[in-house]
Design an enzyme around this catalytic site. Structure first.
Site, PDB file in Angstrom:
ATOM      1  N   ASP A  37       1.012  -1.314  -0.002  1.00 41.35           N
ATOM      2  CA  ASP A  37      -0.125   0.089   0.131  1.00 41.35           C
ATOM      3  C   ASP A  37       0.913   1.334   0.033  1.00 41.35           C
ATOM      4  O   ASP A  37       2.128   1.269   0.010  1.00 41.35           O
ATOM      5  CB  ASP A  37      -0.612   0.007   1.154  1.00 41.35           C
ATOM      6  CG  ASP A  37      -1.704   1.180   1.486  1.00 41.35           C
ATOM      7  OD1 ASP A  37      -2.237   1.598   0.432  1.00 41.35           O
ATOM      8  OD2 ASP A  37      -1.992   1.922   2.366  1.00 41.35           O
ATOM      9  N   SER A  38       0.388   2.511  -0.227  1.00 35.72           N
ATOM     10  CA  SER A  38       1.015   3.642  -0.117  1.00 35.72           C
ATOM     11  C   SER A  38       1.482   3.924   1.106  1.00 35.72           C
ATOM     12  O   SER A  38       2.381   4.729   1.466  1.00 35.72           O
ATOM     13  CB  SER A  38       0.161   4.648  -0.576  1.00 35.72           C
ATOM     14  OG  SER A  38      -1.125   4.757   0.187  1.00 35.72           O
ATOM     15  N   TYR A  69      -0.523   8.789  -2.506  1.00 33.05           N
ATOM     16  CA  TYR A  69      -0.701   8.391  -4.087  1.00 33.05           C
ATOM     17  C   TYR A  69      -1.795   9.143  -4.543  1.00 33.05           C
ATOM     18  O   TYR A  69      -1.886   9.181  -5.805  1.00 33.05           O
ATOM     19  CB  TYR A  69      -1.012   6.919  -4.167  1.00 33.05           C
ATOM     20  CG  TYR A  69       0.087   5.831  -3.822  1.00 33.05           C
ATOM     21  CD1 TYR A  69       1.466   6.289  -3.554  1.00 33.05           C
ATOM     22  CD2 TYR A  69       0.141   4.565  -4.466  1.00 33.05           C
ATOM     23  CE1 TYR A  69       2.549   5.568  -3.418  1.00 33.05           C
ATOM     24  CE2 TYR A  69       1.261   3.822  -4.344  1.00 33.05           C
ATOM     25  CZ  TYR A  69       2.535   4.129  -3.969  1.00 33.05           C
ATOM     26  OH  TYR A  69       3.366   3.306  -3.711  1.00 33.05           O
ATOM     27  N   GLY A  70      -2.907   9.276  -3.938  1.00 29.93           N
ATOM     28  CA  GLY A  70      -4.206   9.856  -4.213  1.00 29.93           C
ATOM     29  C   GLY A  70      -4.119  11.086  -5.279  1.00 29.93           C
ATOM     30  O   GLY A  70      -4.535  11.085  -6.297  1.00 29.93           O
ATOM     31  N   CYS A 100      -4.396  -1.323  -2.029  1.00 24.96           N
ATOM     32  CA  CYS A 100      -4.639   0.163  -2.061  1.00 24.96           C
ATOM     33  C   CYS A 100      -5.318   0.483  -3.254  1.00 24.96           C
ATOM     34  O   CYS A 100      -5.135  -0.126  -4.328  1.00 24.96           O
ATOM     35  CB  CYS A 100      -3.264   0.859  -2.340  1.00 24.96           C
ATOM     36  SG  CYS A 100      -3.222   2.475  -2.835  1.00 24.96           S
ATOM     37  N   ASN A 101      -6.444   1.189  -3.111  1.00 17.63           N
ATOM     38  CA  ASN A 101      -7.507   1.273  -4.393  1.00 17.63           C
ATOM     39  C   ASN A 101      -6.648   2.041  -5.310  1.00 17.63           C
ATOM     40  O   ASN A 101      -7.110   1.907  -6.711  1.00 17.63           O
ATOM     41  CB  ASN A 101      -8.788   2.192  -3.675  1.00 17.63           C
ATOM     42  CG  ASN A 101      -9.663   1.247  -3.003  1.00 17.63           C
ATOM     43  OD1 ASN A 101     -10.365   0.330  -3.220  1.00 17.63           O
ATOM     44  ND2 ASN A 101      -8.979   1.096  -1.556  1.00 17.63           N
ATOM     45  N   THR A 102      -6.031   3.310  -4.887  1.00 17.05           N
ATOM     46  CA  THR A 102      -5.434   4.232  -5.923  1.00 17.05           C
ATOM     47  C   THR A 102      -4.514   3.416  -6.872  1.00 17.05           C
ATOM     48  O   THR A 102      -4.455   3.671  -8.260  1.00 17.05           O
ATOM     49  CB  THR A 102      -4.752   5.311  -5.218  1.00 17.05           C
ATOM     50  OG1 THR A 102      -5.512   5.765  -4.249  1.00 17.05           O
ATOM     51  CG2 THR A 102      -4.305   6.384  -6.034  1.00 17.05           C
ATOM     52  N   GLU A 179      -4.228   9.831   8.890  1.00 18.37           N
ATOM     53  CA  GLU A 179      -2.871   9.933   9.403  1.00 18.37           C
ATOM     54  C   GLU A 179      -2.871  10.746  10.714  1.00 18.37           C
ATOM     55  O   GLU A 179      -1.950  10.391  11.358  1.00 18.37           O
ATOM     56  CB  GLU A 179      -2.381  10.423   8.020  1.00 18.37           C
ATOM     57  CG  GLU A 179      -2.184   9.628   7.141  1.00 18.37           C
ATOM     58  CD  GLU A 179      -1.209   8.745   6.841  1.00 18.37           C
ATOM     59  OE1 GLU A 179      -0.046   8.669   7.290  1.00 18.37           O
ATOM     60  OE2 GLU A 179      -1.470   7.550   6.249  1.00 18.37           O
ATOM     61  N   CYS A 228     -11.294   3.342  -0.125  1.00 11.46           N
ATOM     62  CA  CYS A 228      -9.570   3.639   0.053  1.00 11.46           C
ATOM     63  C   CYS A 228      -9.339   2.996   1.446  1.00 11.46           C
ATOM     64  O   CYS A 228     -10.514   2.849   2.215  1.00 11.46           O
ATOM     65  CB  CYS A 228      -9.582   5.241   0.574  1.00 11.46           C
ATOM     66  SG  CYS A 228      -7.807   5.576   1.003  1.00 11.46           S
ATOM     67  N   THR A 229      -8.232   2.393   1.490  1.00 12.67           N
ATOM     68  CA  THR A 229      -8.012   1.517   2.601  1.00 12.67           C
ATOM     69  C   THR A 229      -7.757   2.039   3.864  1.00 12.67           C
ATOM     70  O   THR A 229      -7.577   1.463   5.114  1.00 12.67           O
ATOM     71  CB  THR A 229      -6.722   0.268   2.460  1.00 12.67           C
ATOM     72  OG1 THR A 229      -5.819   1.171   1.665  1.00 12.67           O
ATOM     73  CG2 THR A 229      -7.080  -0.467   1.062  1.00 12.67           C
ATOM     74  N   HIS A 230      -7.640   3.496   3.790  1.00 10.69           N
ATOM     75  CA  HIS A 230      -7.547   4.071   5.092  1.00 10.69           C
ATOM     76  C   HIS A 230      -8.998   4.383   5.746  1.00 10.69           C
ATOM     77  O   HIS A 230      -8.984   4.643   7.054  1.00 10.69           O
ATOM     78  CB  HIS A 230      -7.131   5.592   4.705  1.00 10.69           C
ATOM     79  CG  HIS A 230      -5.524   5.718   4.638  1.00 10.69           C
ATOM     80  ND1 HIS A 230      -4.750   5.199   3.605  1.00 10.69           N
ATOM     81  CD2 HIS A 230      -4.718   6.565   5.284  1.00 10.69           C
ATOM     82  CE1 HIS A 230      -3.426   5.508   3.970  1.00 10.69           C
ATOM     83  NE2 HIS A 230      -3.278   6.330   5.005  1.00 10.69           N
TER      84      HIS A 230
HETATM   85  N1  DGL Z   1      -4.674   3.579   0.785  1.00  8.79           N
HETATM   86  C1  DGL Z   1      -4.939   4.400  -0.335  1.00  8.79           C
HETATM   87  C2  DGL Z   1      -5.888   3.688  -1.238  1.00  8.79           C
HETATM   88  O1  DGL Z   1      -6.590   3.014  -0.906  1.00  8.79           O
HETATM   89  C3  DGL Z   1      -5.010   6.020  -0.243  1.00  8.79           C
HETATM   90  C4  DGL Z   1      -4.010   6.781   0.275  1.00  8.79           C
HETATM   91  C5  DGL Z   1      -2.980   7.543  -0.506  1.00  8.79           C
HETATM   92  O2  DGL Z   1      -3.791   8.425  -1.312  1.00  8.79           O
HETATM   93  O3  DGL Z   1      -1.651   7.178  -0.746  1.00  8.79           O
HETATM   94  O4  DGL Z   1      -6.514   4.450  -2.285  1.00  8.79           O
END
Ligand code: DGL
Length: 313
Positions: A37-38, A69-70, A100-102, A179, A228-230
């Site tokens: 993931d990011s 990453y977004g 990570c979805n992104t 975060e 988003c995994t967050h």
């Molecule tokens: N965890 C990332 C996701 O699932 C998002 C966080 C990021 O922007 O890096 O998209």
């Protein structure tokens, strides 16, 4: 040389990988699962995988130095996906999970073409869970800018059921909130994510959530994908705005089931007597932060995370 056994640091993983692929579906394979993931968000997925598959070893890579990453371009994130998957494959992983979805939106298909091990992303499992859950066939999706702009969720959901109407909104500030919250708090993650959380349930964050989510609520969605995994860490904040009638869906559990199914089909589940290892790597120099924050998200002690310098792309 993508799946090069010679490059691995894990001789035992390499042997196991060959057993799994050589003798077919009756075999076991103790090679690790590669997850990335990011940053910390993918640990919500790693946690589900370890719960679903307690015999499996994992190697987790958090690209914390380049998070988020977004806001980055699809091309840039695709390059990160190729780089990190190559690094994991060189360590002898038997399967890759893009937690990570992104990164899934930007690089899953390219990764599936590039690497000989199976690659599982975050979007299709989340889309499937949402399509199954919705009763009124109105689904909301919240995600990073990159994920929303790629249009991957509406496409994946409509591919399953063309009659579902999907409403998507980019909610980038939620990544910052997660975060920040994890840095300013102590204690178990359950306290953070509960409705009683003093960290996430505070007026400033509620106002942001209200601004983002009120339009979706007004669209009458009965299911909201936390794309988003967050975001599972903000379930209470998000649920508070959306109300009880809206089901919040995240990919993590569904991804863990996909991992199990894929490994079972390939005869590559770890042996019942395997002693699993959990290894953690981060691109950030702040290894102690990764250990302390990460342990709370993973819900288990992360011992000795290792810093890795990925060359600039
Ligand atoms: N965890 C990332 C996701 O699932 C998002 C966080 C990021 O922007 O890096 O998209």
């Amino acid at each position: 040389m993508q799946n090069s056994i010679e490059h691995t640091n894990h001789a035992q993983h390499a042997d196991a990988f060959q057993i799994g692929t050589d003798i077919g579906s009756s075999a076991f394979d103790n090679a690790p699962i590669g997850i990335f993931d990011s940053g910390f968000g993918g640990l919500t997925v790693a946690r589900e995988i370890v719960e679903e598959l307690p015999n499996e070893s994992i190697i987790y890579f958090g690209d914390t130095a380049r998070c988020p990453y977004g806001p980055r371009s699809q091309e840039e994130v695709d390059g990160f996906v190729q780089q990190i998957c190559t690094w994991l494959v060189e360590r002898g992983v038997k399967l890759l999970v893009i937690a990570c979805n992104t990164a899934t939106a930007a690089g899953l298909e390219h990764a599936q073409r590039t690497f000989s091990v199976p690659v599982i992303g975050a979007v299709e499992p989340g889309a499937r869970a949402a399509a199954r859950a919705t009763k009124n066939r109105r689904v909301g999706v919240i995600a990073t800018k990159g994920t929303v702009e790629s249009d991957c969720y509406p496409r994946a959901i409509r591919h399953i059921d063309a009659g579902i109407t999907v409403f998507s909104t980019a909610t980038p500030k939620f990544v910052d909130i997660v975060e920040q919250g994890i840095r300013i708090s102590n204690g178990p993650i359950e306290d953070l994510t509960s409705r009683a959380s003093k960290v996430y349930i505070r007026p400033a964050f509620q106002e942001i959530a209200q601004d983002y989510l009120e339009p979706l609520r007004r669209c009458g969605v009965d299911t909201l994908v936390l794309g988003c995994t967050h975001y599972p860490m903000l379930k209470a904040l998000i649920g508070g705005v959306m109300g009880h009638g809206v089901l919040l869906v995240s990919s993590a559990e569904e991804m863990a089931k996909d991992v199990r199914e894929t490994l079972a089909l390939r005869g590559q589940l770890a042996a019942p007597d395997n002693t699993p290892t959990h290894e953690f790597f981060t691109s950030s120099n702040a290894v102690d932060d990764f250990r302390s924050f990460g342990s709370r998200v993973f819900n288990r002690e992360i011992e000795r995370p290792v810093h890795v310098d990925l060359p600039e792309l």
